[in-house]
Write an enzyme that holds these catalytic residues in place. Structure first.
Site, PDB file in Angstrom:
ATOM      1  N   GLU A 277       0.836  -1.216   0.000  1.00  0.00           N
ATOM      2  CA  GLU A 277       0.000   0.000   0.000  1.00  0.00           C
ATOM      3  C   GLU A 277       0.866   1.261   0.000  1.00  0.00           C
ATOM      4  OE1 GLU A 277      -3.144  -0.237  -0.670  1.00  0.00           O
ATOM      5  OE2 GLU A 277      -2.891  -2.408  -0.579  1.00  0.00           O
ATOM      6  N   TRP A 280       1.624   1.809  -3.421  1.00  0.00           N
ATOM      7  CA  TRP A 280       0.531   2.467  -4.160  1.00  0.00           C
ATOM      8  C   TRP A 280       0.629   3.989  -4.008  1.00  0.00           C
ATOM      9  CZ3 TRP A 280      -2.728   1.489  -7.934  1.00  0.00           C
ATOM     10  CH2 TRP A 280      -3.076   0.175  -8.227  1.00  0.00           C
ATOM     11  N   TRP A 308     -21.596  13.001 -18.101  1.00  0.00           N
ATOM     12  CA  TRP A 308     -21.971  12.960 -16.686  1.00  0.00           C
ATOM     13  C   TRP A 308     -23.311  13.633 -16.485  1.00  0.00           C
ATOM     14  CZ3 TRP A 308     -18.991   9.617 -14.468  1.00  0.00           C
ATOM     15  CH2 TRP A 308     -17.654   9.476 -14.878  1.00  0.00           C
ATOM     16  N   ASN A 343     -10.549   3.084   3.780  1.00  0.00           N
ATOM     17  CA  ASN A 343     -10.296   2.875   2.347  1.00  0.00           C
ATOM     18  C   ASN A 343     -11.396   2.090   1.653  1.00  0.00           C
ATOM     19  OD1 ASN A 343      -8.583   2.840  -0.090  1.00  0.00           O
ATOM     20  ND2 ASN A 343      -8.587   0.643   0.289  1.00  0.00           N
ATOM     21  N   TRP A 361     -16.413  12.300 -11.622  1.00  0.00           N
ATOM     22  CA  TRP A 361     -15.483  11.966 -10.546  1.00  0.00           C
ATOM     23  C   TRP A 361     -14.758  13.195 -10.004  1.00  0.00           C
ATOM     24  CZ3 TRP A 361     -10.352  13.123 -11.651  1.00  0.00           C
ATOM     25  CH2 TRP A 361     -10.000  13.224 -12.997  1.00  0.00           C
ATOM     26  N   TRP A 384      -9.510   8.307  -7.522  1.00  0.00           N
ATOM     27  CA  TRP A 384     -10.805   8.619  -8.156  1.00  0.00           C
ATOM     28  C   TRP A 384     -10.829   8.099  -9.593  1.00  0.00           C
ATOM     29  CZ3 TRP A 384     -15.517   9.842  -6.558  1.00  0.00           C
ATOM     30  CH2 TRP A 384     -15.665  10.281  -5.240  1.00  0.00           C
TER      31      TRP A 384
HETATM   32  P1  FAD Z   1      -3.270   1.867   5.371  1.00  0.00           P
HETATM   33  O1  FAD Z   1      -4.109   0.755   4.825  1.00  0.00           O
HETATM   34  O2  FAD Z   1      -2.731   1.699   6.721  1.00  0.00           O
HETATM   35  O3  FAD Z   1      -2.099   2.086   4.298  1.00  0.00           O
HETATM   36  C1  FAD Z   1      -0.847   2.675   4.645  1.00  0.00           C
HETATM   37  C2  FAD Z   1      -0.552   3.834   3.736  1.00  0.00           C
HETATM   38  O4  FAD Z   1      -0.477   3.393   2.378  1.00  0.00           O
HETATM   39  C3  FAD Z   1      -1.626   4.901   3.749  1.00  0.00           C
HETATM   40  O5  FAD Z   1      -1.469   5.748   4.854  1.00  0.00           O
HETATM   41  C4  FAD Z   1      -1.388   5.589   2.398  1.00  0.00           C
HETATM   42  O6  FAD Z   1      -0.310   6.493   2.472  1.00  0.00           O
HETATM   43  C5  FAD Z   1      -0.985   4.407   1.520  1.00  0.00           C
HETATM   44  N1  FAD Z   1      -2.166   3.888   0.809  1.00  0.00           N
HETATM   45  C6  FAD Z   1      -3.068   2.993   1.264  1.00  0.00           C
HETATM   46  N2  FAD Z   1      -3.998   2.752   0.308  1.00  0.00           N
HETATM   47  C7  FAD Z   1      -3.673   3.512  -0.757  1.00  0.00           C
HETATM   48  C8  FAD Z   1      -4.247   3.714  -2.043  1.00  0.00           C
HETATM   49  N3  FAD Z   1      -5.365   3.085  -2.442  1.00  0.00           N
HETATM   50  N4  FAD Z   1      -3.651   4.598  -2.891  1.00  0.00           N
HETATM   51  C9  FAD Z   1      -2.517   5.268  -2.527  1.00  0.00           C
HETATM   52  N5  FAD Z   1      -1.923   5.107  -1.307  1.00  0.00           N
HETATM   53  C10 FAD Z   1      -2.501   4.248  -0.452  1.00  0.00           C
HETATM   54  N6  FAD Z   1      -5.155   8.472   0.300  1.00  0.00           N
HETATM   55  C11 FAD Z   1      -4.525   9.596   0.688  1.00  0.00           C
HETATM   56  O7  FAD Z   1      -3.511   9.539   1.390  1.00  0.00           O
HETATM   57  N7  FAD Z   1      -4.991  10.818   0.278  1.00  0.00           N
HETATM   58  C12 FAD Z   1      -6.095  10.948  -0.508  1.00  0.00           C
HETATM   59  O8  FAD Z   1      -6.464  12.076  -0.861  1.00  0.00           O
HETATM   60  C13 FAD Z   1      -6.783   9.765  -0.887  1.00  0.00           C
HETATM   61  N8  FAD Z   1      -7.906   9.850  -1.634  1.00  0.00           N
HETATM   62  C14 FAD Z   1      -8.561   8.688  -1.973  1.00  0.00           C
HETATM   63  C15 FAD Z   1      -9.722   8.774  -2.753  1.00  0.00           C
HETATM   64  C16 FAD Z   1     -10.416   7.622  -3.103  1.00  0.00           C
HETATM   65  C17 FAD Z   1     -11.657   7.715  -3.955  1.00  0.00           C
HETATM   66  C18 FAD Z   1      -9.956   6.364  -2.660  1.00  0.00           C
HETATM   67  C19 FAD Z   1     -10.695   5.102  -3.029  1.00  0.00           C
HETATM   68  C20 FAD Z   1      -8.804   6.266  -1.912  1.00  0.00           C
HETATM   69  C21 FAD Z   1      -8.083   7.420  -1.561  1.00  0.00           C
HETATM   70  N9  FAD Z   1      -6.901   7.357  -0.804  1.00  0.00           N
HETATM   71  C22 FAD Z   1      -6.259   8.511  -0.459  1.00  0.00           C
HETATM   72  C23 FAD Z   1      -6.258   6.063  -0.534  1.00  0.00           C
HETATM   73  C24 FAD Z   1      -6.626   5.354   0.775  1.00  0.00           C
HETATM   74  O9  FAD Z   1      -8.009   5.314   0.938  1.00  0.00           O
HETATM   75  C25 FAD Z   1      -5.994   6.002   2.000  1.00  0.00           C
HETATM   76  O10 FAD Z   1      -4.620   6.216   1.797  1.00  0.00           O
HETATM   77  C26 FAD Z   1      -6.176   5.091   3.224  1.00  0.00           C
HETATM   78  O11 FAD Z   1      -7.532   4.856   3.465  1.00  0.00           O
HETATM   79  C27 FAD Z   1      -5.544   5.740   4.424  1.00  0.00           C
HETATM   80  O12 FAD Z   1      -5.767   4.981   5.576  1.00  0.00           O
HETATM   81  P2  FAD Z   1      -4.565   4.265   6.317  1.00  0.00           P
HETATM   82  O13 FAD Z   1      -3.456   5.224   6.517  1.00  0.00           O
HETATM   83  O14 FAD Z   1      -5.145   3.599   7.501  1.00  0.00           O
HETATM   84  O15 FAD Z   1      -4.128   3.188   5.216  1.00  0.00           O
END
Ligand code: FAD
Length: 478
Positions: A277, A280, A308, A343, A361, A384
């Site tokens: 992640e 990602w 849209w 997430n 979006w 998005w």
């Molecule tokens: P954990 O599951 O603990 O993951 C650890 C770290 O990995 C996160 O803190 C983040 O830095 C990174 N990460 C995790 N999932 C993703 C992912 N899908 N894409 C990129 N990096 C990821 N994340 C943001 O940081 N900022 C945003 O503006 C953002 N917008 C989002 C919009 C949408 C529509 C979606 C579906 C996801 C978005 N995310 C965004 C990704 C993700 O949802 C969050 O990073 C995550 O929920 C953060 O929670 P966590 O730190 O507990 O994640």
């Protein structure tokens, strides 16, 4: 140490920490007086949203406390950095400005201009990578092009990148006494009338970030891959705002979870699922760097022809958590109340907006930008577009999340819904995701009426058909 005893300006941006900070470490290594500065640019584009400003306010206060304890308090200035930095350099007799780079295209271009301005004023300028595992441009495919697919990108990054720039917070900094600073209270970053941040339960700053990482390692890491999909549990790290604001170096996070796995605190497979992640995050940042229009234009251009719907009532119901789909409404209310959303639920609410409501979006992206404490240009736009089917390596548009079955699968007892949609709290688990189908005696026993909780604003089955028909239109136009 050089004979040059001019001071060094450390320009803080989204690297709000002392440890593992390459720009600060470089400044300290010169042995010269240090002027740490944060510059608030009110014309920044895109301007940070309300929730992000809330975080910034607290993170800067925490940074100032740490810098003051280390010997050189944080200087606050507002204005355009290209004017303020040379001005400050003149005031404090600085011969060098150091910064950790921002890789977003607009910031990247601006930083090049700033370096030029400084050099013409006789001030040297050096940039470092303090926010990513690898600098964009260093992970390219065999033809020297940026990767557009996640798995090969991830393999390439993880096989070549090595932890760098980790080191303890410096102490004993020498300062430039008498450097004037603005007062953070005058920046009005904190919301008032109304103060919508009362439910923001976060500890911004480096100490809070370290604590969140430790708690995750002790708690969620060992069963991350399943726990991260359960919104009612604290199964993910909640590190996203700390990472966005640079209160932790991503290598520190990766190294810490790998060390925990090495010492048997968690299975290696779980640590690597988590690292995936973090990669990602990296993929989003690299994509944005190489494809600057990611926040505005479909990565797959045929999707720009998508028609849209204009649906102000639907959009408002979505933002307020009044769509009649409990998991969607719970997510949107968690976002509004806490500045963060799980997430799995981000994916469900985004799919609902784009596919069930057929709303662009970019409108969802803008709402998230304003309401998320972790709002991040790369992650927000990449995710998005992933949901909308228009992104690099995206989920196909025809994969339409069913909000009811997603709720039943990932929130089987309904605890998440009960927490965020209290008017449904008394419903039994059987009906918690389908109050619209519940028998009237069950609804009245739970005190649920159409006044307390709305009927679904769209029928999911019909909305899915409509979305697939819209997709066929762009396929024909292609
Ligand atoms: P954990 O599951 O603990 O993951 C650890 C770290 O990995 C996160 O803190 C983040 O830095 C990174 N990460 C995790 N999932 C993703 C992912 N899908 N894409 C990129 N990096 C990821 N994340 C943001 O940081 N900022 C945003 O503006 C953002 N917008 C989002 C919009 C949408 C529509 C979606 C579906 C996801 C978005 N995310 C965004 C990704 C993700 O949802 C969050 O990073 C995550 O929920 C953060 O929670 P966590 O730190 O507990 O994640």
């Amino acid at each position: 140490m050089s004979s040059d005893q001019s001071s060094v300006i450390v320009w803080f941006r989204r690297d709000l920490r002392l440890a593992d900070n390459p720009a600060l470490a470089h400044a300290v290594a010169t042995g010269r007086p240090i002027v740490p500065v944060y510059i608030l640019d009110r014309d920044e584009n895109p301007a940070p949203g309300g929730a992000a400003k809330w975080w910034l306010d607290k993170s800067l206060k925490a940074l100032d406390i740490s810098l003051t304890a280390a010997g050189s308090p944080l200087v606050l200035r507002s204005g355009h950095a290209e004017l303020e930095l040379p001005r400050l350099a003149g005031e404090v007799g600085a011969g060098l400005v150091v910064m950790n780079r921002l890789f977003e295209p607009v910031a990247w271009a601006r930083d090049a201009e700033i370096a030029h301005e400084l050099k013409s004023a006789g001030v040297d300028c050096k940039g470092y990578n303090g926010s990513l595992l690898c600098s964009p441009g260093s992970v390219l495919n065999g033809s020297g092009q940026p990767y557009k697919v996640f798995t090969p990108f991830s393999k390439s990054l993880l096989s070549t990148a090595e932890p760098r720039d980790l080191g303890p917070a410096p102490t004993g900094l020498s300062s430039v006494p008498g450097t004037g600073s603005e007062a953070i209270e005058d920046w009005n970053l904190q919301p008032s009338s109304p103060d919508w941040s009362t439910g923001f339960d976060w500890s911004p700053g480096e100490i809070g970030a370290r604590r969140a990482l430790e708690e995750f390692i002790k708690g969620g890491l060992a069963r991350y891959s399943s726990g991260r999909d359960r919104p009612a549990e604290q199964g993910s790290s909640r590190l996203s705002p700390h990472l966005h604001w640079g209160e932790l170096h991503p290598w520190r996070v990766v190294e810490s979870v790998r060390a925990a796995a090495e010492s048997g605190k968690a299975p290696k497979s779980e640590a690597e699922a988590f690292v995936r992640e973090i990669v990602w995050r990296e993929f989003s940042a690299h994509l944005l760097h190489h494809f600057p229009r990611l926040p505005e234009r479909a990565f797959r251009p045929e999707y720009d022809a998508f028609e849209w719907r204009d649906d102000p009532a639907g959009f408002e119901a979505w933002t307020r958590g009044r769509t009649g789909y409990p998991i969607v409404d719970a997510g949107m209310r968690q976002l509004w109340t806490t500045g963060w959303m799980h997430n799995r639920v981000r994916m469900i609410v985004a799919s609902f907006l784009v596919k069930d409501l057929l709303i662009d979006w970019r409108r969802g992206q803008a709402w998230f930008w304003d309401t998320l404490v972790d709002a991040d240009l790369g992650n927000n736009s990449q995710n998005w577009q992933w949901i909308a089917g228009s992104g690099a390596d995206a989920s196909p548009f025809f994969r339409v999340f069913n909000p009811t079955t997603q709720g039943e699968k990932f929130d089987p007892k309904g605890d998440y819904v009960r927490r965020w949609v209290p008017e449904l709290a008394a419903l039994p688990a059987k009906w918690i995701h389908t109050p619209h189908d519940a028998p009237s005696d069950v609804l009245s026993a739970a005190g649920v009426t159409p006044r307390t909780y709305p009927k679904p604003i769209v029928d999911h089955k019909a909305a899915r058909e409509r979305a697939l028909a819209a997709l066929k239109q762009i396929a024909r136009a292609d």
